[in-house]
Design a protein around this motif. Structure first.
Motif: not given
Length: 308
Positions: A244-245, A248, A274, A278, A281-282
């Motif tokens: 999910t990262l 970036y 964001s 994220d 959330r991780a």
């Protein structure tokens, strides 16, 4: 509008066949401080030497306040003061005689009050009766600056003026430069201390291998080409970044306890909000964060590397 200096399609080829300048175009505004930056051998000193009448161009034109440097040499040179890299002073003359003689070379009437003020501004007044050979390297550099100012030039070239000198002279030098600019003097400087250029210059011109790479307002250059960096100190060490990262621009440092995020200063959105969401959330918690923006030196290095 007439510029302090207008350079058009300027080239220089030496007898050896080496080309030092390729079609340089540059307009220098009245009353500005322009930092001319470039690596060793880029063409900075050649460019300055041509404008100051020390060497002849191979092609192109240069005017100083509208005076062509070839056809109207005397009028052009009268307007210019030059502090060269190399120390060229008569070692057996006194400081006072050296500065006053320099004024006379340009046909200026004696002005002892002015010369006294210049020497005081450069912390040379107490040394006025000393012979040049008795002075330290830093003091000799001050004398070079005093000589360049003695005939009250409208345009001042400073070619590495603080190279190899002490911190006190560097401080005095930049204070004097600011006062001169306030009085309408146009100043062109080269320096390897790029943090000094960042502090004092209005515009920046970068030259490399005889070609101008960029000429722009300092603030605009840093806005266009600067990047910001966000450093995130984490509470716990992490391993590979979660998928999910991956979108970036992140680097992992300090055994997984620090994340470095780089973002474009011109982008409409930085992406920081964001990214933090994220990370949360991780399950990655942030202990501290800090931002840092590119310096002029960072930008200069990247421009030169891109031009190789």
């Amino acid at each position: 509008m007439q510029h302090a200096i207008s350079i058009s399609n300027l080239s220089k080829v030496y007898d050896s066949g080496f080309t030092a300048l390729y079609g340089v175009d540059l307009d220098i505004r009245n009353g500005e401080i322009l930092a001319l930056l470039g690596p060793n051998g880029a063409g900075k000193t050649t460019l300055i030497s041509i404008v100051c009448g020390i060497i002849n161009p191979s092609g192109g034109t240069v005017t100083v306040q509208g005076h062509d440097i070839i056809r109207d040499y005397r009028a052009a040179r009268q307007l210019i003061g030059l502090v060269p890299q190399e120390l060229h002073v008569e070692t057996f003359e006194t400081v006072w005689d050296t500065v006053n003689y320099s004024r006379g070379l340009f046909g200026r009437k004696a002005d002892h009050a002015l010369c006294e003020q210049i020497l005081k501004d450069l912390s040379l007044w107490e040394k006025k009766d000393n012979k040049i050979l008795q002075l330290s390297g830093g003091m000799k550099r001050r004398v070079m600056i005093a000589k360049a100012l003695a005939h009250e030039p409208q345009i001042l070239f400073l070619d590495e003026p603080t190279a190899g000198v002490d911190v006190e002279l560097r401080k005095d030098m930049w204070q004097l430069v600011r006062r001169l600019r306030e009085n309408g003097v146009t100043i062109i400087l080269t320096t390897h201390y790029i943090e000094e250029a960042e502090e004092i210059a209005d515009r920046v011109a970068v030259i490399n291998k005889g070609r101008l790479i960029v000429v722009d307002e300092k603030t605009e250059l840093m806005r266009k080409l600067g990047k910001k960096q966000l450093t995130l100190e984490l509470n716990d060490s992490i391993g590979p970044l979660p998928e999910t990262l991956s979108r970036y621009d992140l680097d992992i440092e300090d055994d997984g306890r620090r994340l470095i995020y780089r973002y474009d200063t011109q982008a409409g959105r930085t992406g920081i909000g964001s990214l933090l969401a994220d990370l949360n959330r991780a399950g990655i918690s942030v202990k501290d964060l800090d931002t840092e923006q590119s310096s002029l030196e960072d930008i200069f290095v990247s421009l030169v590397e891109e031009a190789r």
